[in-house]
Scaffold this active site. Sequence first.
Site, PDB file in Angstrom:
ATOM      1  N   LYS A   9     -10.826   4.535  -6.355  1.00 46.65           N
ATOM      2  CA  LYS A   9     -10.767   3.953  -5.015  1.00 46.65           C
ATOM      3  C   LYS A   9     -11.750   2.788  -4.936  1.00 46.65           C
ATOM      4  CE  LYS A   9     -14.975   5.475  -3.528  1.00 46.65           C
ATOM      5  NZ  LYS A   9     -16.078   4.585  -3.070  1.00 46.65           N
ATOM      6  N   PRO A  95     -14.903   4.055 -14.945  1.00 49.80           N
ATOM      7  CA  PRO A  95     -16.320   4.098 -15.302  1.00 49.80           C
ATOM      8  C   PRO A  95     -17.100   5.080 -14.418  1.00 49.80           C
ATOM      9  CG  PRO A  95     -15.546   1.843 -15.207  1.00 49.80           C
ATOM     10  CD  PRO A  95     -14.451   2.684 -14.639  1.00 49.80           C
ATOM     11  N   GLY A  99     -19.236   3.726  -8.175  1.00 48.96           N
ATOM     12  CA  GLY A  99     -18.758   3.532  -6.816  1.00 48.96           C
ATOM     13  C   GLY A  99     -17.249   3.514  -6.706  1.00 48.96           C
ATOM     14  N   LEU A 100     -16.566   4.009  -7.735  1.00 50.76           N
ATOM     15  CA  LEU A 100     -15.102   4.004  -7.766  1.00 50.76           C
ATOM     16  C   LEU A 100     -14.497   5.391  -7.563  1.00 50.76           C
ATOM     17  CD1 LEU A 100     -14.647   1.559 -10.777  1.00 50.76           C
ATOM     18  CD2 LEU A 100     -14.264   1.033  -8.362  1.00 50.76           C
ATOM     19  N   SER A 104     -14.554  12.321  -8.020  1.00 52.13           N
ATOM     20  CA  SER A 104     -13.757  12.814  -6.894  1.00 52.13           C
ATOM     21  C   SER A 104     -12.270  12.742  -7.214  1.00 52.13           C
ATOM     22  CB  SER A 104     -14.054  11.988  -5.635  1.00 52.13           C
ATOM     23  OG  SER A 104     -15.398  12.148  -5.230  1.00 52.13           O
ATOM     24  N   ASP A 137     -15.677  12.514  -0.912  1.00 52.49           N
ATOM     25  CA  ASP A 137     -14.554  11.605  -1.148  1.00 52.49           C
ATOM     26  C   ASP A 137     -13.298  12.307  -1.652  1.00 52.49           C
ATOM     27  OD1 ASP A 137     -15.983   9.399  -0.340  1.00 52.49           O
ATOM     28  OD2 ASP A 137     -16.500   8.731  -2.366  1.00 52.49           O
TER      29      ASP A 137
END
Length: 289
Positions: A9, A95, A99-100, A104, A137
């Site tokens: 995301k 990765p 923050g991707l 989750s 998330d």
Amino acid sequence: MIKEKAYAKVNLYLEVLDKLPSGYHNIDTVMQTVTLCDEVTLNCEKGESIEIVITCDNGEVPCDSRNTAYKAAELFLEEIKENARVEIDIEKKIPMCAGLGGGSADAAAVLRGLNKMYGNRLTLEELCDIGLRVGADVPFCIKGGATLCGGIGEIFTPCASLSDDCLILIAIGKQGSPTPQAYQRLDNIKNRSRHIGSGKITEALENGDIRAICANMYNAFEKVVLPINSECSRIRRIMSVSGALGVLMSGSGAAVFGIFSDKGRLEGAKSALSGVAVGVFEAKSVNDI
């Protein structure tokens, strides 16, 4: 055996609001799933107890109870009151700690996959309730698409998505950006002014106005991460001068993504980032999981 894609995301908008007694924060965020993904393979057979075995092609990923996929499988089996041996293989492409939402996404893929294996015994809402116990998330990653999220990430308001032909470039810097420290730095800013809110970007998404979407992208973490993370700042500048319509850090970093309307400019940015970023990925939006 069943295979599930675990989609990454990006945060098109992210404002951090008040801190809760639990240690979590209320947020105002618009998240979008993208084609960059891990692949999760599940095997399940009846057993006398709950046994979970995880393998992964990335040696840095923990393959024990610390893994979100492990927690998701355990909670799912406990919820449906089944004993089983679950084998989870994760082919890692997202990765880590960028923050991707990779962890989750893996947990969400496990919950979706196990629910299919057990004849969809749980509703989507029940899966999201389990997911929230794994991580904030995870409920969004179960649903995917684009969503306006409030609370700690579990309150969903439907919103329009990025178009499928939108070109996205994601680049990862070498310098990590741990989420807890980023939250703490924001908390330490006294009388921090809040952004205007997600209304303008959700309106732009509804109108399909890519330039307005990019003009209203925002991430509160950039205030505290970019000044101390020179690599994220450099990646951001390279994408901007290469012709991205909008550039933003995702989550607390270290991933930075750019939205392009022109394939040539995206390729130019990709070339310029060679040797600067440790990973560069082309992606598009995913609106149907």
